[in-house]
Design an enzyme around this catalytic site. Structure first.
Site, PDB file in Angstrom:
ATOM      1  N   CYS A  49     -48.100 -39.126  15.379  1.00 55.59           N
ATOM      2  CA  CYS A  49     -49.134 -38.712  15.463  1.00 55.59           C
ATOM      3  C   CYS A  49     -49.048 -37.642  14.437  1.00 55.59           C
ATOM      4  O   CYS A  49     -48.163 -36.695  14.487  1.00 55.59           O
ATOM      5  CB  CYS A  49     -49.872 -38.350  16.832  1.00 55.59           C
ATOM      6  SG  CYS A  49     -51.289 -37.677  16.653  1.00 55.59           S
ATOM      7  N   CYS A  52     -49.878 -34.251  16.807  1.00 56.72           N
ATOM      8  CA  CYS A  52     -49.043 -33.522  17.776  1.00 56.72           C
ATOM      9  C   CYS A  52     -47.715 -34.324  17.694  1.00 56.72           C
ATOM     10  O   CYS A  52     -46.938 -34.044  18.773  1.00 56.72           O
ATOM     11  CB  CYS A  52     -49.653 -34.093  19.091  1.00 56.72           C
ATOM     12  SG  CYS A  52     -49.641 -35.898  19.684  1.00 56.72           S
ATOM     13  N   CYS A  97     -54.647 -41.482  19.781  1.00 55.97           N
ATOM     14  CA  CYS A  97     -53.266 -41.077  20.198  1.00 55.97           C
ATOM     15  C   CYS A  97     -53.600 -40.542  21.813  1.00 55.97           C
ATOM     16  O   CYS A  97     -54.446 -39.726  21.960  1.00 55.97           O
ATOM     17  CB  CYS A  97     -52.852 -39.919  19.486  1.00 55.97           C
ATOM     18  SG  CYS A  97     -51.281 -39.157  20.216  1.00 55.97           S
ATOM     19  N   CYS A 122     -55.457 -51.280  12.740  1.00 58.28           N
ATOM     20  CA  CYS A 122     -55.975 -50.801  11.362  1.00 58.28           C
ATOM     21  C   CYS A 122     -55.881 -49.189  11.348  1.00 58.28           C
ATOM     22  O   CYS A 122     -56.876 -48.429  11.837  1.00 58.28           O
ATOM     23  CB  CYS A 122     -57.057 -51.310  10.887  1.00 58.28           C
ATOM     24  SG  CYS A 122     -57.465 -50.831   9.254  1.00 58.28           S
TER      25      CYS A 122
END
Length: 141
Positions: A49, A52, A97, A122
């Protein structure tokens, strides 16, 4: 929904670029065929991510879909949370996330891709970072 990584809007703005903030925190979408990872095809590594650094996808999950955004047939177990998205007059499955709630994109099922799950995650490239060092990512998780 509450996520383990909690930051204020000002804190997110301090660590994300304006475009990352628009996509990750405001559920935006980058234009197709413009993202850094659309044609990225590593044989090993992990996509994390961009907000984070939580591990999300292995390089081996990625496949070429031709949709204009990076596509993955699966995620690292527990890394991605699904929500129903009813925006734009349709029903889709949004993926975020699981650590910070950052918007990644959408998942589509049953499109007939020759993958183990028949799913296409996607994902916006700008929502991701990539590292070939899987062990470094595991030690942060």
């Amino acid at each position: 929904m509450s996520y383990p990584e909690q930051r204020s809007e000002a804190e997110w703005r301090a660590v994300l670029s304006p475009e990352q903030f628009r996509v990750l925190r405001e559920k935006g979408t980058e234009p197709p065929y413009t993202g850094e990872y659309d044609s990225h095809s590593p044989s090993k590594g992990v996509y994390t991510c961009a907000g984070c650094n939580a591990p999300l996808y292995k390089a081996t999950h990625k496949f070429k879909s031709g949709c204009g955004w990076p596509a993955y047939f699966d995620s690292i177990p527990g890394a991605v949370t699904r929500h129903t998205d009813r925006s734009f007059g349709m029903e889709r499955t949004e993926i975020v996330c699981s650590n910070c709630g950052g918007h990644l994109g959408h998942v589509f099922k049953g499109e007939g891709y020759p993958t183990p799950t028949d799913e296409r995650h996607c994902v916006n490239s700008i929502s991701l970072k990539f590292t070939e060092d899987e062990e470094a990512v595991k030690s942060k998780a």
